[in-house]
Motif scaffolding. Structure first.
Motif, mmCIF file in Angstrom:
data_model
loop_
_atom_site.group_PDB
_atom_site.id
_atom_site.type_symbol
_atom_site.label_atom_id
_atom_site.label_comp_id
_atom_site.label_asym_id
_atom_site.label_seq_id
_atom_site.Cartn_x
_atom_site.Cartn_y
_atom_site.Cartn_z
ATOM 1 N N SER A 47 0.839 -1.206 0.000
ATOM 2 C CA SER A 47 0.000 0.000 0.000
ATOM 3 C C SER A 47 0.871 1.252 0.000
ATOM 4 N N GLY A 48 1.937 1.230 0.799
ATOM 5 C CA GLY A 48 2.868 2.365 0.830
ATOM 6 C C GLY A 48 3.537 2.580 -0.507
ATOM 7 N N THR A 49 3.922 1.478 -1.155
ATOM 8 C CA THR A 49 4.559 1.560 -2.471
ATOM 9 C C THR A 49 3.602 2.170 -3.496
ATOM 10 N N VAL A 50 2.364 1.741 -3.461
ATOM 11 C CA VAL A 50 1.366 2.269 -4.408
ATOM 12 C C VAL A 50 1.133 3.754 -4.156
ATOM 13 N N LEU A 51 0.996 4.145 -2.902
ATOM 14 C CA LEU A 51 0.777 5.560 -2.581
ATOM 15 C C LEU A 51 1.966 6.420 -3.002
ATOM 16 N N LEU A 52 3.178 5.940 -2.785
ATOM 17 C CA LEU A 52 4.371 6.669 -3.210
ATOM 18 C C LEU A 52 4.397 6.817 -4.726
ATOM 19 N N VAL A 107 1.854 6.795 -6.780
ATOM 20 C CA VAL A 107 0.791 7.730 -7.168
ATOM 21 C C VAL A 107 1.244 9.167 -6.932
ATOM 22 N N ALA A 108 1.897 9.430 -5.800
ATOM 23 C CA ALA A 108 2.363 10.786 -5.493
ATOM 24 C C ALA A 108 3.418 11.241 -6.501
#
Length: 82
Positions: free
Chosen positions: A52-57, A59-60
């Motif tokens: 989830s952290g990887t996906v959010l990073l 996306v940012a």
């Protein structure tokens, strides 16, 4: 008249058998689904949070990149049109 009643009874029996067949197929589908779900390897909480952290990073970073491209192209178009 007797033939008509007999024909109606036969049709009713066929419809009832068709419904029972559909119910049997439905039950079989859910039983097979349960068997398949037992085979699934579910991620741990740690793995889920990391992904989830990887996906959010990602996306940012992508949002920042696209924002910069948008601003740059807007300035270029503004310079060309004025």
């Amino acid at each position: 008249m007797a033939k008509k009643k007999k024909k109606n009874l036969e049709q009713a029996k066929k419809q009832d058998q068709g419904l029972q067949g559909k119910i049997a197929q439905f039950k079989e589908f859910f039983e097979e689904s349960q068997v398949e779900l037992k085979k699934v390897t579910w991620p741990t909480r740690k793995e889920t949070l990391q992904m989830s952290g990887t996906v959010l990073l990602f996306v940012a970073v992508l949002a920042l990149f696209l924002g910069l491209v948008d601003v740059t192209l807007a300035k270029i178009i503004e310079a060309v049109l004025s």
